[in-house]
Design an enzyme around this catalytic site. Structure first.
Site, PDB file in Angstrom:
ATOM      1  N   ARG A  46      51.316  47.487 -69.911  1.00  0.00           N
ATOM      2  CA  ARG A  46      49.984  46.916 -69.663  1.00  0.00           C
ATOM      3  C   ARG A  46      49.924  46.313 -68.264  1.00  0.00           C
ATOM      4  O   ARG A  46      48.956  46.510 -67.525  1.00  0.00           O
ATOM      5  CB  ARG A  46      49.645  45.854 -70.720  1.00  0.00           C
ATOM      6  CG  ARG A  46      49.459  46.418 -72.133  1.00  0.00           C
ATOM      7  CD  ARG A  46      48.835  45.410 -73.074  1.00  0.00           C
ATOM      8  NE  ARG A  46      49.631  44.221 -73.289  1.00  0.00           N
ATOM      9  CZ  ARG A  46      50.593  44.093 -74.207  1.00  0.00           C
ATOM     10  NH1 ARG A  46      50.869  45.107 -75.018  1.00  0.00           N
ATOM     11  NH2 ARG A  46      51.251  42.955 -74.345  1.00  0.00           N
ATOM     12  N   LYS A 136      32.991  36.561 -68.679  1.00  0.00           N
ATOM     13  CA  LYS A 136      32.160  37.476 -69.467  1.00  0.00           C
ATOM     14  C   LYS A 136      32.251  37.148 -70.946  1.00  0.00           C
ATOM     15  O   LYS A 136      33.325  36.796 -71.439  1.00  0.00           O
ATOM     16  CB  LYS A 136      32.606  38.924 -69.240  1.00  0.00           C
ATOM     17  CG  LYS A 136      31.645  39.934 -69.861  1.00  0.00           C
ATOM     18  CD  LYS A 136      32.293  41.275 -70.105  1.00  0.00           C
ATOM     19  CE  LYS A 136      33.110  41.260 -71.377  1.00  0.00           C
ATOM     20  NZ  LYS A 136      33.505  42.608 -71.821  1.00  0.00           N
ATOM     21  N   GLU A 177      26.562  39.510 -71.837  1.00  0.00           N
ATOM     22  CA  GLU A 177      26.574  40.923 -72.261  1.00  0.00           C
ATOM     23  C   GLU A 177      26.087  41.057 -73.704  1.00  0.00           C
ATOM     24  O   GLU A 177      26.878  41.000 -74.641  1.00  0.00           O
ATOM     25  CB  GLU A 177      27.997  41.501 -72.136  1.00  0.00           C
ATOM     26  CG  GLU A 177      28.075  42.955 -72.565  1.00  0.00           C
ATOM     27  CD  GLU A 177      29.479  43.539 -72.507  1.00  0.00           C
ATOM     28  OE1 GLU A 177      29.627  44.741 -72.771  1.00  0.00           O
ATOM     29  OE2 GLU A 177      30.440  42.800 -72.229  1.00  0.00           O
ATOM     30  N   LYS A 219      24.921  41.777 -68.055  1.00  0.00           N
ATOM     31  CA  LYS A 219      25.604  43.057 -68.284  1.00  0.00           C
ATOM     32  C   LYS A 219      24.878  43.736 -69.440  1.00  0.00           C
ATOM     33  O   LYS A 219      24.936  43.278 -70.579  1.00  0.00           O
ATOM     34  CB  LYS A 219      27.088  42.856 -68.595  1.00  0.00           C
ATOM     35  CG  LYS A 219      27.843  44.170 -68.824  1.00  0.00           C
ATOM     36  CD  LYS A 219      29.350  43.991 -68.778  1.00  0.00           C
ATOM     37  CE  LYS A 219      30.059  45.310 -69.090  1.00  0.00           C
ATOM     38  NZ  LYS A 219      31.518  45.241 -68.899  1.00  0.00           N
TER      39      LYS A 219
END
Length: 334
Positions: A46, A136, A177, A219
């Protein structure tokens, strides 16, 4: 961070021809992507993959910032440079996903609510120290029989506004979002109506909670027919419906809107963004905050031989960024 600094950061995130790369997949989600290309889901894989994305040469020509996962914001390049420092030094703004994912919404079968408000102020303070300057939070709205309910839209809008207010208190620009999912057999008109109702509710909640819109980014999901809808539509209809819906529900004072790809193919996500920008006469910049649509091809190539294919995979990331940058200017030629 002052009001002026929040507004400056928000404007920098949607500078002309620049978008945001989303590399904030949970460990479980990236595990599924890795499994699809035959990679083990280890921390080093990762870290190495996120390094590939963040250190792509000249990425800042087209990318203003990256949304990182909690694990990633604490990781470093192989030269021991913390990812947020590397990004800042190379002209990109570090961001962080702060929601803790969705859970079933009690009393509303088939609907979800996003969790993560408990302890968020303390987490935001820690992320700011690590270098994050935007965040976010994703809410999820399903379309189905008798859903979404007004309750589902309202509780998710309320949570988005609380998150946004906490971000701004800590000097962090919130990206909100509210994703209307593509899954389903609904037509484009249904998606339009649900998206409009959701956006109206979200901006109402932001207003109620004194969120500074000049320091906030939306978003958004595009207005599309469901993935199982028999009546699919052309690129122009998606562009016109999405822009009309946004003009109806999103205040012009917002610094900009970035789109999620939401399961669209790489090509479709770019074509739709380009068509919207070609319509012209928009109150805000329309750009991108793509995850899968920026990474998929590069990941598949890198996984074949992670050592040998590193640079080539980075060139694929750069080309995807460049294509979407052109689309954000309405200049993509396909």
């Amino acid at each position: 961070m002052s009001i002026e600094q929040l507004a400056e950061t928000a404007q920098a995130l949607v500078a002309p021809g620049k978008g945001i790369i989303a590399i904030d997949e949970s460990i479980a989600t990236i595990g599924k992507r890795f499994a699809g290309v035959g990679l083990d889901n280890t921390e080093e894989h990762r870290r190495r993959y996120r390094e590939l994305l963040i250190t792509t040469p000249r990425l800042a020509n087209h990318i203003s910032g990256a949304i990182l996962h909690e694990e990633t914001i604490g990781q470093k390049t192989r030269d021991a440079v913390p990812f947020p420092k590397y990004m800042t030094d190379h002209g990109m703004i570090p961001g962080i996903k702060v929601d803790l994912g969705t859970q079933p919404l009690a009393g509303c079968p088939g609907e979800l609510v996003t969790e993560g408000l408990d302890g968020l102020r303390t987490r935001l303070q820690a992320y700011y120290k690590l270098g994050a300057r935007f965040a976010k939070w994703r809410a999820v709205i399903n379309i189905g029989e008798d859903i979404p309910s007004g309750t589902c839209i309202e509780v998710n809008a309320h949570a988005l506004a609380r998150y946004a207010a906490l971000c701004q208190e800590q000097g962090i620009v919130p990206i909100i979002e509210p994703e209307v999912l593509m899954e389903g057999d609904h037509d484009i008109q249904t998606c339009y109506e649900v998206t409009e109702a959701t956006l109206r509710s979200v901006f109402g909640a932001l207003y109620e909670q004194n969120v500074l819109l000049e320091g906030t980014i939306l978003k958004a999901s595009m207005v599309l027919p469901g993935s199982r809808c028999a009546d699919q539509v052309d690129v122009e209809e998606v562009a016109e419906s999405t822009v009309m819906c946004l003009k109806t529900a999103v205040p012009a004072i917002l610094p900009g809107i970035v789109f999620l790809s939401g399961g669209q193919s790489d090509e479709d996500a770019t074509a739709h963004l380009d068509a919207m920008n070609r319509l012209g006469n928009l109150p805000w910049p329309l750009s991108f905050s793509y995850g899968r649509a920026m990474q998929q091809a590069a990941l598949a190539h890198w996984a074949k031989d992670p050592d040998r294919n590193f640079a080539k995979a980075q060139s694929i990331v750069f080309e995807r960024a460049r294509a979407n940058s052109l689309a954000a200017l309405g200049q993509w030629e396909g």
